[in-house]
Scaffold this motif. Structure first.
Motif, PDB file in Angstrom:
ATOM      1  N   MET A  35       0.802  -1.012   0.046  1.00  0.00           N
ATOM      2  CA  MET A  35       0.261  -0.155  -0.060  1.00  0.00           C
ATOM      3  C   MET A  35       0.836   0.947  -0.008  1.00  0.00           C
ATOM      4  SD  MET A  35      -2.990   1.682   2.847  1.00  0.00           S
ATOM      5  CE  MET A  35      -4.139  -0.329   2.550  1.00  0.00           C
ATOM      6  N   ASN A  36       0.731   2.413  -0.793  1.00  0.00           N
ATOM      7  CA  ASN A  36       1.249   3.248  -1.019  1.00  0.00           C
ATOM      8  C   ASN A  36       1.085   4.367  -0.049  1.00  0.00           C
ATOM      9  OD1 ASN A  36       3.548   5.553  -1.957  1.00  0.00           O
ATOM     10  ND2 ASN A  36       2.194   5.887  -4.122  1.00  0.00           N
ATOM     11  N   LEU A  37       0.646   4.199   0.255  1.00  0.00           N
ATOM     12  CA  LEU A  37       0.409   5.470   1.947  1.00  0.00           C
ATOM     13  C   LEU A  37       1.187   7.036   2.006  1.00  0.00           C
ATOM     14  CD1 LEU A  37       0.658   3.260   5.107  1.00  0.00           C
ATOM     15  CD2 LEU A  37      -1.208   4.080   4.038  1.00  0.00           C
ATOM     16  N   PRO A  38       0.451   8.516   2.199  1.00  0.00           N
ATOM     17  CA  PRO A  38       1.172   9.929   2.054  1.00  0.00           C
ATOM     18  C   PRO A  38       1.897   9.422   3.394  1.00  0.00           C
ATOM     19  CG  PRO A  38      -0.947   9.523   3.101  1.00  0.00           C
ATOM     20  CD  PRO A  38      -0.893   8.114   1.861  1.00  0.00           C
ATOM     21  N   ARG A  39       2.644  10.285   3.371  1.00  0.00           N
ATOM     22  CA  ARG A  39       3.655  10.432   4.389  1.00  0.00           C
ATOM     23  C   ARG A  39       2.967  11.586   5.980  1.00  0.00           C
ATOM     24  NH1 ARG A  39       8.999  13.237   2.847  1.00  0.00           N
ATOM     25  NH2 ARG A  39      10.013  12.462   4.757  1.00  0.00           N
ATOM     26  N   LEU A  40       3.611  10.879   7.213  1.00  0.00           N
ATOM     27  CA  LEU A  40       2.862  11.614   8.179  1.00  0.00           C
ATOM     28  C   LEU A  40       3.392  12.443   8.218  1.00  0.00           C
ATOM     29  CD1 LEU A  40       3.326   7.954  10.183  1.00  0.00           C
ATOM     30  CD2 LEU A  40       0.948   9.432   9.779  1.00  0.00           C
ATOM     31  N   ARG A  41       2.501  13.823   8.490  1.00  0.00           N
ATOM     32  CA  ARG A  41       3.063  15.495   8.117  1.00  0.00           C
ATOM     33  C   ARG A  41       2.519  15.432  10.019  1.00  0.00           C
ATOM     34  NH1 ARG A  41      -0.224  18.868   7.191  1.00  0.00           N
ATOM     35  NH2 ARG A  41       0.938  20.188   6.021  1.00  0.00           N
ATOM     36  N   THR A  42       4.105  15.510  10.520  1.00  0.00           N
ATOM     37  CA  THR A  42       4.068  15.584  11.955  1.00  0.00           C
ATOM     38  C   THR A  42       4.709  16.833  12.262  1.00  0.00           C
ATOM     39  OG1 THR A  42       4.728  13.138  11.880  1.00  0.00           O
ATOM     40  CG2 THR A  42       5.581  14.761  13.725  1.00  0.00           C
ATOM     41  N   VAL A  43       4.202  17.597  13.385  1.00  0.00           N
ATOM     42  CA  VAL A  43       4.235  18.247  14.319  1.00  0.00           C
ATOM     43  C   VAL A  43       4.965  17.775  15.673  1.00  0.00           C
ATOM     44  CG1 VAL A  43       3.816  20.105  15.826  1.00  0.00           C
ATOM     45  CG2 VAL A  43       2.960  20.094  13.542  1.00  0.00           C
ATOM     46  N   LEU A  44       6.042  18.595  16.207  1.00  0.00           N
ATOM     47  CA  LEU A  44       6.276  18.699  17.407  1.00  0.00           C
ATOM     48  C   LEU A  44       6.721  19.437  18.661  1.00  0.00           C
ATOM     49  CD1 LEU A  44      10.455  17.730  15.881  1.00  0.00           C
ATOM     50  CD2 LEU A  44       7.674  15.750  16.114  1.00  0.00           C
ATOM     51  N   VAL A  45       6.002  19.047  19.976  1.00  0.00           N
ATOM     52  CA  VAL A  45       6.245  19.772  20.765  1.00  0.00           C
ATOM     53  C   VAL A  45       6.192  19.766  21.702  1.00  0.00           C
ATOM     54  CG1 VAL A  45       3.723  21.703  22.142  1.00  0.00           C
ATOM     55  CG2 VAL A  45       4.002  19.864  19.796  1.00  0.00           C
ATOM     56  N   ASP A  46       7.525  20.657  22.392  1.00  0.00           N
ATOM     57  CA  ASP A  46       8.043  20.592  23.475  1.00  0.00           C
ATOM     58  C   ASP A  46       8.879  21.611  24.147  1.00  0.00           C
ATOM     59  OD1 ASP A  46      10.186  19.809  25.171  1.00  0.00           O
ATOM     60  OD2 ASP A  46       9.423  17.114  24.928  1.00  0.00           O
ATOM     61  N   ASP A  47       8.389  22.482  24.708  1.00  0.00           N
ATOM     62  CA  ASP A  47       8.978  23.449  25.771  1.00  0.00           C
ATOM     63  C   ASP A  47      11.003  23.298  25.487  1.00  0.00           C
ATOM     64  OD1 ASP A  47       8.466  21.297  28.296  1.00  0.00           O
ATOM     65  OD2 ASP A  47       9.588  23.138  29.042  1.00  0.00           O
ATOM     66  N   GLU A  48      11.186  21.902  25.415  1.00  0.00           N
ATOM     67  CA  GLU A  48      12.401  22.176  25.695  1.00  0.00           C
ATOM     68  C   GLU A  48      13.167  22.123  24.105  1.00  0.00           C
ATOM     69  OE1 GLU A  48      13.666  18.693  28.421  1.00  0.00           O
ATOM     70  OE2 GLU A  48      13.162  19.770  30.092  1.00  0.00           O
ATOM     71  N   VAL A  49      14.352  22.549  23.844  1.00  0.00           N
ATOM     72  CA  VAL A  49      14.859  22.480  22.263  1.00  0.00           C
ATOM     73  C   VAL A  49      15.391  21.148  22.502  1.00  0.00           C
ATOM     74  CG1 VAL A  49      16.645  23.988  21.127  1.00  0.00           C
ATOM     75  CG2 VAL A  49      14.717  25.420  22.422  1.00  0.00           C
ATOM     76  N   LEU A  50      16.399  20.801  23.630  1.00  0.00           N
ATOM     77  CA  LEU A  50      17.056  19.688  23.154  1.00  0.00           C
ATOM     78  C   LEU A  50      16.021  18.280  22.638  1.00  0.00           C
ATOM     79  CD1 LEU A  50      19.655  20.140  25.765  1.00  0.00           C
ATOM     80  CD2 LEU A  50      20.199  20.656  23.074  1.00  0.00           C
ATOM     81  N   ALA A  51      14.805  18.470  23.210  1.00  0.00           N
ATOM     82  CA  ALA A  51      13.828  17.155  23.279  1.00  0.00           C
ATOM     83  C   ALA A  51      13.782  17.269  22.352  1.00  0.00           C
ATOM     84  CB  ALA A  51      12.718  17.350  24.394  1.00  0.00           C
ATOM     85  N   ARG A  52      13.640  18.153  21.696  1.00  0.00           N
ATOM     86  CA  ARG A  52      12.703  18.574  20.244  1.00  0.00           C
ATOM     87  C   ARG A  52      13.904  17.847  19.195  1.00  0.00           C
ATOM     88  NH1 ARG A  52      11.179  24.168  21.731  1.00  0.00           N
ATOM     89  NH2 ARG A  52      12.690  24.452  19.706  1.00  0.00           N
ATOM     90  N   LEU A  53      15.298  18.795  19.635  1.00  0.00           N
ATOM     91  CA  LEU A  53      16.484  17.703  18.768  1.00  0.00           C
ATOM     92  C   LEU A  53      16.646  16.629  18.905  1.00  0.00           C
ATOM     93  CD1 LEU A  53      18.806  18.325  16.968  1.00  0.00           C
ATOM     94  CD2 LEU A  53      20.066  18.710  19.181  1.00  0.00           C
ATOM     95  N   ALA A  54      16.162  15.490  19.677  1.00  0.00           N
ATOM     96  CA  ALA A  54      16.286  14.666  20.655  1.00  0.00           C
ATOM     97  C   ALA A  54      15.030  13.572  19.121  1.00  0.00           C
ATOM     98  CB  ALA A  54      16.554  14.406  21.690  1.00  0.00           C
ATOM     99  N   LEU A  55      14.126  14.632  18.924  1.00  0.00           N
ATOM    100  CA  LEU A  55      12.402  13.637  18.679  1.00  0.00           C
ATOM    101  C   LEU A  55      13.269  13.423  16.668  1.00  0.00           C
ATOM    102  CD1 LEU A  55       9.483  14.939  19.737  1.00  0.00           C
ATOM    103  CD2 LEU A  55      10.128  12.691  19.668  1.00  0.00           C
ATOM    104  N   ARG A  56      13.523  14.613  16.496  1.00  0.00           N
ATOM    105  CA  ARG A  56      14.225  14.984  15.091  1.00  0.00           C
ATOM    106  C   ARG A  56      15.244  13.741  14.715  1.00  0.00           C
ATOM    107  NH1 ARG A  56      13.580  18.987  11.623  1.00  0.00           N
ATOM    108  NH2 ARG A  56      11.754  20.432  12.532  1.00  0.00           N
ATOM    109  N   GLN A  57      16.132  13.826  15.879  1.00  0.00           N
ATOM    110  CA  GLN A  57      17.073  12.262  15.786  1.00  0.00           C
ATOM    111  C   GLN A  57      16.505  10.955  15.608  1.00  0.00           C
ATOM    112  OE1 GLN A  57      20.320  13.644  18.791  1.00  0.00           O
ATOM    113  NE2 GLN A  57      20.891  14.038  17.314  1.00  0.00           N
ATOM    114  N   ALA A  58      15.714  10.970  16.658  1.00  0.00           N
ATOM    115  CA  ALA A  58      14.840   9.345  16.690  1.00  0.00           C
ATOM    116  C   ALA A  58      13.705   9.547  16.003  1.00  0.00           C
ATOM    117  CB  ALA A  58      13.881   9.658  17.629  1.00  0.00           C
TER     118      ALA A  58
END
Length: 262
Positions: A1-24
């Protein structure tokens, strides 16, 4: 099945936590990060503007917390949600809020990948039946434009309910209690939104917060001041308020009693 990409928003008050999410998320090509922010107010604006498919959401943030944000968002366009937090004690409440998963910081890649597998399974389920082979046999039922099935989360399970099996519905704020064959399911939605999906020839609103399946109605008992009691086939008794009595009488084939002649 050819699925559309999941358009995603990251919500966290810590910049480093958002960076960790991007890396993961770097190894998950099925995800497209379309925005990020540090508090619930900004997140609400992003969700309304971008209408993402997936939200990675911290719980404890300045001002409104993650649960407050979900409560404020419109259920008509609520993204899939994965909670990301350092506090394990919020897990039960997170699943009550219909989150797909709950990942603790600092992120372990294996645990994060497990959460993404769950997200993708749900994403595939949402798109199942959209292909040309599935459309043809479903055309007769889909032609009505009304929902034939509803997906309801219960813990880590997703129950697929046939709308015909619903006996009655009670509204409770932004949640609904769906009564189905003796079982009760809690579903995050508003009554107004669900009613727009249900066939009005099959479902009747009898009270500000109550809807019944007309096929389950067995008896109507008049009460005082224009109210009445609706008795379902399983013995459930529900109030028919005066406000909805005229519509109920028409739907149930009832007529007002004619005055006696001398």
């Amino acid at each position: 099945m050819n699925l559309p990409r999941l358009r995603t928003v990251l919500v966290d008050d810590e910049v480093l936590a958002r960076l960790a999410l991007r890396q993961a998320l770097a190894s998950h090509a099925e995800v497209e990060i379309v925005g990020e922010c540090g508090n619930a107010d900004e997140a609400m604006q992003l969700v309304q503007a971008l209408q993402p498919d997936l939200l990675f959401l911290d719980i404890q943030m300045p001002g409104m917390d993650g649960f407050g944000l979900l409560h404020e968002l419109s259920p008509e366009r609520l993204p899939l949600v994965v909670f990301t937090t350092a506090f394990a004690e919020h897990a039960l409440r997170a699943f009550d809020a219909n989150a797909l998963d709950y990942v603790l910081k600092p992120f372990a890649q294996a645990r994060f990948d497990q959460a993404m597998a769950r997200v993708l399974k749900h994403w595939q389920g949402l798109h199942a039946g959209h292909g040309p082979l599935a459309e043809q046999p479903a055309a007769a039922s889909a032609g009505s434009g009304y929902a034939q099935r509803i997906s309801v989360r219960s813990g880590e399970r997703l129950h697929v309910l046939a709308t015909d099996d619903i006996d009655w519905i009670r509204a409770d704020g932004n949640y609904l209690h769906l009564h189905v064959n003796g079982a009760r399911f809690l579903h995050r939605d508003t009554l107004q939104h669900l009613l727009a999906m249900l066939d009005p020839a099959c479902f009747l609103r009898i009270h500000r917060g109550i809807v019944v399946n007309l096929a389950r109605v067995a008896e109507i008992h008049p009460l005082f001041q224009g109210n009445a009691e609706v008795v379902l086939r399983d013995g459930t008794r529900l109030t028919l308020s005066r406000r909805f009595r005229v519509g109920a009488m028409a739907a149930l084939g009832l007529r007002r009693s004619a005055p006696a002649r001398a």
